[in-house]
Enzyme design. Structure first.
Site, PDB file in Angstrom:
ATOM      1  N   ASN A  14      -8.178  -9.722  -2.852  1.00 12.15           N
ATOM      2  CA  ASN A  14      -8.852  -9.271  -1.618  1.00 12.15           C
ATOM      3  C   ASN A  14      -9.653  -7.994  -1.879  1.00 12.15           C
ATOM      4  O   ASN A  14     -10.779  -7.842  -1.387  1.00 12.15           O
ATOM      5  CB  ASN A  14      -7.830  -9.055  -0.500  1.00 12.15           C
ATOM      6  CG  ASN A  14      -7.481 -10.359   0.195  1.00 12.15           C
ATOM      7  OD1 ASN A  14      -8.284 -10.914   0.942  1.00 12.15           O
ATOM      8  ND2 ASN A  14      -6.286 -10.878  -0.072  1.00 12.15           N
ATOM      9  N   MET A  90       2.741  -4.490  -0.429  1.00 13.64           N
ATOM     10  CA  MET A  90       4.020  -5.058  -0.002  1.00 13.64           C
ATOM     11  C   MET A  90       5.062  -3.978   0.286  1.00 13.64           C
ATOM     12  O   MET A  90       6.209  -4.096  -0.154  1.00 13.64           O
ATOM     13  CB  MET A  90       4.520  -6.035  -1.071  1.00 13.64           C
ATOM     14  CG  MET A  90       3.583  -7.205  -1.276  1.00 13.64           C
ATOM     15  SD  MET A  90       3.192  -8.053   0.273  1.00 13.64           S
ATOM     16  CE  MET A  90       2.767  -9.665  -0.322  1.00 13.64           C
ATOM     17  N   HIS A 109      -2.808 -10.723   6.503  1.00 13.18           N
ATOM     18  CA  HIS A 109      -1.550 -11.472   6.435  1.00 13.18           C
ATOM     19  C   HIS A 109      -1.878 -12.961   6.372  1.00 13.18           C
ATOM     20  O   HIS A 109      -2.736 -13.445   7.112  1.00 13.18           O
ATOM     21  CB  HIS A 109      -0.703 -11.159   7.679  1.00 13.18           C
ATOM     22  CG  HIS A 109       0.635 -11.836   7.632  1.00 13.18           C
ATOM     23  ND1 HIS A 109       1.664 -11.367   6.853  1.00 13.18           N
ATOM     24  CD2 HIS A 109       1.088 -12.959   8.230  1.00 13.18           C
ATOM     25  CE1 HIS A 109       2.705 -12.174   6.987  1.00 13.18           C
ATOM     26  NE2 HIS A 109       2.380 -13.148   7.819  1.00 13.18           N
ATOM     27  N   GLU A 142       3.611  -0.081  14.464  1.00  8.21           N
ATOM     28  CA  GLU A 142       4.992   0.070  13.990  1.00  8.21           C
ATOM     29  C   GLU A 142       5.735  -1.268  13.871  1.00  8.21           C
ATOM     30  O   GLU A 142       6.785  -1.337  13.244  1.00  8.21           O
ATOM     31  CB  GLU A 142       5.770   1.032  14.895  1.00  8.21           C
ATOM     32  CG  GLU A 142       5.418   2.509  14.698  1.00  8.21           C
ATOM     33  CD  GLU A 142       4.115   2.924  15.382  1.00  8.21           C
ATOM     34  OE1 GLU A 142       3.443   2.069  16.012  1.00  8.21           O
ATOM     35  OE2 GLU A 142       3.746   4.110  15.265  1.00  8.21           O
ATOM     36  N   GLY A 143       5.202  -2.325  14.461  1.00 10.50           N
ATOM     37  CA  GLY A 143       5.868  -3.628  14.362  1.00 10.50           C
ATOM     38  C   GLY A 143       5.559  -4.306  13.028  1.00 10.50           C
ATOM     39  O   GLY A 143       4.630  -3.909  12.315  1.00 10.50           O
ATOM     40  N   GLU A 174      -9.125 -15.789   3.263  1.00 10.49           N
ATOM     41  CA  GLU A 174      -8.791 -14.359   3.376  1.00 10.49           C
ATOM     42  C   GLU A 174      -9.957 -13.491   2.920  1.00 10.49           C
ATOM     43  O   GLU A 174     -10.283 -12.479   3.550  1.00 10.49           O
ATOM     44  CB  GLU A 174      -7.564 -14.021   2.513  1.00 10.49           C
ATOM     45  CG  GLU A 174      -6.260 -14.559   3.064  1.00 10.49           C
ATOM     46  CD  GLU A 174      -5.060 -14.066   2.262  1.00 10.49           C
ATOM     47  OE1 GLU A 174      -5.062 -12.906   1.803  1.00 10.49           O
ATOM     48  OE2 GLU A 174      -4.105 -14.844   2.083  1.00 10.49           O
TER      49      GLU A 174
HETATM   50  C1  GAR Z   1      -2.582 -12.209   0.096  1.00 10.30           C
HETATM   51  O1  GAR Z   1      -2.324 -13.577   0.276  1.00 10.30           O
HETATM   52  C2  GAR Z   1      -2.202 -11.432   1.344  1.00 10.30           C
HETATM   53  O2  GAR Z   1      -2.486 -12.117   2.528  1.00 10.30           O
HETATM   54  C3  GAR Z   1      -0.720 -11.264   1.146  1.00 10.30           C
HETATM   55  O3  GAR Z   1      -0.592 -10.964  -0.224  1.00 10.30           O
HETATM   56  C4  GAR Z   1      -1.639 -11.614  -0.941  1.00 10.30           C
HETATM   57  C5  GAR Z   1      -2.334 -10.570  -1.790  1.00 10.30           C
HETATM   58  O4  GAR Z   1      -3.271 -11.180  -2.642  1.00 10.30           O
HETATM   59  N1  GAR Z   1      -0.205 -10.216   1.975  1.00 10.30           N
HETATM   60  C6  GAR Z   1       0.966 -10.312   2.617  1.00 10.30           C
HETATM   61  O5  GAR Z   1       1.707 -11.264   2.521  1.00 10.30           O
HETATM   62  C7  GAR Z   1       1.306  -9.091   3.462  1.00 10.30           C
HETATM   63  N2  GAR Z   1       2.405  -9.381   4.322  1.00 10.30           N
HETATM   64  P1  GAR Z   1      -4.299 -10.302  -3.463  1.00 10.30           P
HETATM   65  O6  GAR Z   1      -3.478  -9.236  -4.188  1.00 10.30           O
HETATM   66  O7  GAR Z   1      -4.915 -11.275  -4.422  1.00 10.30           O
HETATM   67  O8  GAR Z   1      -5.287  -9.717  -2.500  1.00 10.30           O
END
Ligand code: GAR
Length: 200
Positions: A14, A90, A109, A142-143, A174
């Site tokens: 991303n 994360m 997400h 905060e959620g 994404e």
């Molecule tokens: C993506 O799929 C993003 O939506 C997810 O981690 C991946 C990161 O990919 N994020 C979550 O699950 C957050 N709760 P990337 O490092 O290739 O961008």
């Protein structure tokens, strides 16, 4: 021109998509910091390839969440971003971190929130049997994966899907969704009315 600080923990696709949109002149923004909480994140090598010095702030090297966040906040203060862009970051953020950048932290997400917050969103979608899933770019509050929604994109869930094929289909969306969200935030006035992000 908006200033973006990228926070990541993983491969950084991303982040790379945002960089590519800036390079192609599709997004008027500047990446002013890249920070990873994991020293082994693929996004760090990606960052160096793309010409950004990545900061590694390994959460395991700090006594607690507050100490780790204090170091991230110090780097952010130096970089002075308009938006803190979570791109596969994360780590949960504490209330005081969120308050420091209220309505200026974005996250992506891999589900259509409010369905399937938390980890393994794509596997949750398959297990639940939904026929449509997708991704959500939202402000962080905060959620858990709960803040006001900026952009969503949907994809079909096919009968033959497993977690990996659905994740790949969502990830493709994404990249465009994150760029679209940042384009909207950079180019247009917006207000946040309760849970709704309204663009004028
Ligand atoms: C993506 O799929 C993003 O939506 C997810 O981690 C991946 C990161 O990919 N994020 C979550 O699950 C957050 N709760 P990337 O490092 O290739 O961008």
């Amino acid at each position: 021109m908006i200033r973006l600080a990228i926070l990541l923990s993983g491969r950084g696709s991303n982040f790379a998509a945002i960089h590519d949109a800036i390079s192609a002149g599709k997004l008027e923004a500047e990446i002013v910091a890249v920070i990873s909480n994991r020293p082994d994140a693929g996004g760090i090598a990606r960052s160096l390839e793309l010409g950004y010095a990545a900061h590694v702030v390994d959460h395991k090297a700090f006594a607690n969440r507050a100490a780790h966040e204090a170091e991230v906040l110090r780097l952010l203060r130096d970089a002075n971003p308009d938006f803190v862009v979570l791109a596969g970051y994360m780590r949960l953020l504490s209330a005081s971190f969120i308050e420091a950048y209220r309505n200026r932290i974005t996250n992506i997400h891999p589900s259509l929130l409010p369905s399937f917050p938390g980890v393994d969103a794509q596997a949750q979608a398959i297990a639940h049997g939904v026929k449509v899933s997708g991704c959500t770019v939202h402000f962080v509050d905060e959620g858990l994966d709960a803040g006001p929604i900026i952009v969503q994109r949907a994809v079909p869930v096919l009968d033959g899907d497993d977690e990996s094929s659905l994740s790949a289909r969502i990830l493709e969306q994404e990249h465009g969704a994150y760029v679209e969200a940042l384009q909207k935030l950079s180019g247009r006035r917006y207000t946040i009315d309760g849970r709704r992000v309204l663009f004028s």
